[in-house]
Design an enzyme around this catalytic site. Structure first.
Site, PDB file in Angstrom:
ATOM      1  N   ASP A  49      19.620  29.193  -7.115  1.00  0.00           N
ATOM      2  CA  ASP A  49      18.175  29.444  -7.281  1.00  0.00           C
ATOM      3  C   ASP A  49      17.846  30.931  -7.215  1.00  0.00           C
ATOM      4  O   ASP A  49      17.096  31.447  -8.045  1.00  0.00           O
ATOM      5  CB  ASP A  49      17.304  28.610  -6.323  1.00  0.00           C
ATOM      6  CG  ASP A  49      17.614  28.772  -4.847  1.00  0.00           C
ATOM      7  OD1 ASP A  49      18.610  29.453  -4.502  1.00  0.00           O
ATOM      8  OD2 ASP A  49      16.849  28.218  -4.027  1.00  0.00           O
ATOM      9  N   GLY A 134      18.333  22.579  10.694  1.00  0.00           N
ATOM     10  CA  GLY A 134      19.537  23.388  10.508  1.00  0.00           C
ATOM     11  C   GLY A 134      20.690  22.619   9.897  1.00  0.00           C
ATOM     12  O   GLY A 134      21.840  23.052   9.972  1.00  0.00           O
ATOM     13  N   ALA A 135      20.418  21.473   9.263  1.00  0.00           N
ATOM     14  CA  ALA A 135      21.493  20.649   8.702  1.00  0.00           C
ATOM     15  C   ALA A 135      21.629  20.827   7.193  1.00  0.00           C
ATOM     16  O   ALA A 135      22.396  20.126   6.547  1.00  0.00           O
ATOM     17  CB  ALA A 135      21.241  19.181   9.035  1.00  0.00           C
ATOM     18  N   LEU A 137      19.133  20.303   5.101  1.00  0.00           N
ATOM     19  CA  LEU A 137      18.259  19.328   4.437  1.00  0.00           C
ATOM     20  C   LEU A 137      16.845  19.881   4.287  1.00  0.00           C
ATOM     21  O   LEU A 137      15.892  19.147   4.090  1.00  0.00           O
ATOM     22  CB  LEU A 137      18.250  18.006   5.220  1.00  0.00           C
ATOM     23  CG  LEU A 137      19.627  17.353   5.366  1.00  0.00           C
ATOM     24  CD1 LEU A 137      19.546  16.083   6.210  1.00  0.00           C
ATOM     25  CD2 LEU A 137      20.235  17.032   4.003  1.00  0.00           C
ATOM     26  N   SER A 138      16.737  21.183   4.412  1.00  0.00           N
ATOM     27  CA  SER A 138      15.498  21.900   4.158  1.00  0.00           C
ATOM     28  C   SER A 138      14.361  21.534   5.098  1.00  0.00           C
ATOM     29  O   SER A 138      13.222  21.314   4.671  1.00  0.00           O
ATOM     30  CB  SER A 138      15.077  21.666   2.706  1.00  0.00           C
ATOM     31  OG  SER A 138      14.254  22.705   2.325  1.00  0.00           O
ATOM     32  N   SER A 140      12.974  23.594   6.904  1.00  0.00           N
ATOM     33  CA  SER A 140      12.008  24.699   6.863  1.00  0.00           C
ATOM     34  C   SER A 140      11.007  24.524   5.724  1.00  0.00           C
ATOM     35  O   SER A 140       9.798  24.698   5.929  1.00  0.00           O
ATOM     36  CB  SER A 140      12.718  26.054   6.774  1.00  0.00           C
ATOM     37  OG  SER A 140      13.634  26.062   5.727  1.00  0.00           O
ATOM     38  N   GLU A 172       8.083  31.569   4.083  1.00  0.00           N
ATOM     39  CA  GLU A 172       9.499  31.748   4.449  1.00  0.00           C
ATOM     40  C   GLU A 172      10.010  33.132   4.071  1.00  0.00           C
ATOM     41  O   GLU A 172      10.720  33.775   4.824  1.00  0.00           O
ATOM     42  CB  GLU A 172      10.353  30.687   3.750  1.00  0.00           C
ATOM     43  CG  GLU A 172      10.767  29.598   4.692  1.00  0.00           C
ATOM     44  CD  GLU A 172      11.859  28.716   4.157  1.00  0.00           C
ATOM     45  OE1 GLU A 172      13.026  28.980   4.467  1.00  0.00           O
ATOM     46  OE2 GLU A 172      11.546  27.758   3.428  1.00  0.00           O
ATOM     47  N   ASP A 184      13.790  24.921  -2.565  1.00  0.00           N
ATOM     48  CA  ASP A 184      13.419  23.973  -1.518  1.00  0.00           C
ATOM     49  C   ASP A 184      11.947  23.546  -1.572  1.00  0.00           C
ATOM     50  O   ASP A 184      11.661  22.345  -1.589  1.00  0.00           O
ATOM     51  CB  ASP A 184      13.795  24.522  -0.139  1.00  0.00           C
ATOM     52  CG  ASP A 184      15.296  24.746  -0.025  1.00  0.00           C
ATOM     53  OD1 ASP A 184      16.042  24.233  -0.883  1.00  0.00           O
ATOM     54  OD2 ASP A 184      15.724  25.438   0.907  1.00  0.00           O
TER      55      ASP A 184
HETATM   56  C1  GLA Z   1      19.331  27.352   1.202  1.00  0.00           C
HETATM   57  C2  GLA Z   1      18.156  28.083   0.559  1.00  0.00           C
HETATM   58  C3  GLA Z   1      17.928  27.603  -0.870  1.00  0.00           C
HETATM   59  C4  GLA Z   1      19.226  27.664  -1.672  1.00  0.00           C
HETATM   60  C5  GLA Z   1      20.351  26.958  -0.930  1.00  0.00           C
HETATM   61  C6  GLA Z   1      21.703  27.112  -1.594  1.00  0.00           C
HETATM   62  O1  GLA Z   1      19.023  25.997   1.374  1.00  0.00           O
HETATM   63  O2  GLA Z   1      16.984  27.870   1.320  1.00  0.00           O
HETATM   64  O3  GLA Z   1      16.908  28.379  -1.462  1.00  0.00           O
HETATM   65  O4  GLA Z   1      19.551  28.982  -1.974  1.00  0.00           O
HETATM   66  O5  GLA Z   1      20.489  27.456   0.397  1.00  0.00           O
HETATM   67  O6  GLA Z   1      21.739  26.456  -2.834  1.00  0.00           O
END
Ligand code: GLA
Length: 397
Positions: A49, A134-135, A137-138, A140, A172, A184
């Site tokens: 990304d 922190g796994a 799975l976004s 944040s 972020e 994300d």
């Molecule tokens: C993290 C970042 C994303 C992306 C991924 C790797 O999750 O937040 O924006 O760069 O790493 O694909």
């Protein structure tokens, strides 16, 4: 049991937790409202990304709940069900910088909306949910999108979904200070159940791609959490930037690393630092793999899609160097399990989870094997879960 049923039950519990934390009307005016935003897994397009490449994430039916109630003053109180640490801010004197605490994410969203919220009331807010932090799975983006969605509704700001995604992204990047790409918040904000999101990060064009019926998406969590992950992530962003700066001399049309032709890297890569060269090779080959994976999905060829995932994992391990032995073990077991099409680490790496695509009929055999092999190697069980996709951010009853 459907996604909605589970989410509604959890939302009801979250409202109760709110009342326990803040009391039934202490200083508040009006009703408690509750909002939800999912997390995501990324199936293809790892670390593309921020290089302008395509990605293929899917929202998962685990996420963040935000319960909130208006106050009669201009104070915002932020609390979470997972710790006693609370944060208080004054809407008329907002913080100028982040403080290295969980609350930086929602505070970043509040700060990003301040100009539109001049005469809006303060709020009591409680965060919670069922998404591991922190796994990979976004969590944040989930917390940022949920916060922006909730504030838009309660403060009646009239934002469009894409404006909410943008506010979450800026929180972020600009407030917390992670140089993350756009994937994300888009994956969370544009979720559709049973579908992957095809997002081209060069021009933000997107569409939904259906997942073949009878196919399951599983996430296996190593339980490994790396404190260093943010620094390592920003380092990868810098190394890709360095590779682009050197290669663009030979590819004057290119506006991002994704646009550098692979044969330019073959011909000119020798002049690059070996680490930057390896990072660039991962990026350019992953771009190709992600387009191939998309074509496979459109042709209904899940097996071919899965092979691209396995190749992606090898590249993340060897060229991008963001894997750890626990992730490699989970992928190796998946690779040998009948009915599994593909597996790879998801998110930034350095621990966290693998994402797996398999025949739904193979779910229980897959879970047993993964647990057995991982336990034999590391003496503890990985958490394995199957996801259905999620309808995206919403207010819950
Ligand atoms: C993290 C970042 C994303 C992306 C991924 C790797 O999750 O937040 O924006 O760069 O790493 O694909």
């Amino acid at each position: 049991m459907g996604t909605e049923v589970v989410t509604d039950e959890l939302a009801a519990r979250h409202r109760e937790a709110f009342t326990q934390r803040y009391g039934s009307a202490a200083g508040g005016s009006g009703a408690v409202r509750c909002f939800y935003a999912p997390g995501r897994v990324n199936l293809m397009g790892a670390h593309l990304d921020y290089n302008g490449g395509p990605v293929l994430p899917m929202a998962i039916d685990r996420g963040t709940f935000v319960a909130l109630r208006a106050r009669t003053d201009r104070t915002i109180r932020l609390a979470t069900t997972s710790s006693d640490e609370t944060c208080e801010l004054d809407l008329d004197h907002p913080p100028a910088a982040s403080s290295d605490r969980w609350s930086d994410y929602p505070v970043g969203v509040v700060v990003g909306l301040l100009e539109r919220a001049e005469d809006r009331p303060g709020l009591d807010v409680l965060f919670g949910g069922n998404l591991p932090v922190g796994a990979g799975l976004s969590s944040s983006a989930s917390i940022c999108v949920a916060t922006a969605w909730a504030l838009d509704a309660v403060w009646e700001l009239g934002l469009q979904p894409m404006q909410i995604v943008d506010v979450a992204l800026r929180a972020e990047r600009e407030f917390v200070g992670v140089q993350c790409g756009i994937m994300d918040p888009y994956a969370v904000g544009l979720a559709r159940p049973g579908h992957l999101l095809w997002l081209d990060c060069r021009d933000t064009s997107w569409s939904h791609l259906p997942l073949e019926p009878g196919t399951s998406v599983a996430v296996a969590d190593t339980g490994v959490r790396r404190e260093l992950a943010r620094g390592e992530f920003n380092l990868r962003v810098a190394q890709c930037g360095e590779a682009f700066e050197q290669l663009r001399v030979h590819a004057p049309e290119a506006t991002c690393l994704r646009e550098v032709p692979l044969d330019v890297l073959e011909a000119e890569g020798h002049a690059l630092d070996p680490v930057a060269r390896a990072r660039a090779r991962h990026v350019l080959e992953e771009v190709q793999r992600t387009f191939e994976a998309r074509a496979a999905l459109l042709a209904g060829d899940v097996a071919s899609f899965g092979r691209r995932m396995l190749d992606a994992h090898d590249s993340l391990r060897d060229l991008f160097e963001v894997s750890v032995p626990e992730l490699d073990r989970l992928v190796d077991t998946a690779r040998e399990t009948p009915g599994v099409h593909g597996a790879r680490l998801t998110g930034a790496g350095f621990g966290g989870c693998t994402v797996n695509v398999l025949e739904s009929a193979a779910e229980s055999e897959f879970e047993q094997r993964l647990v057995r092999d991982f336990e034999a190697a590391f003496g503890r069980r990985p958490r394995v879960e199957f996801f259905e996709g999620d309808p995206g951010p919403r207010e819950t009853p």
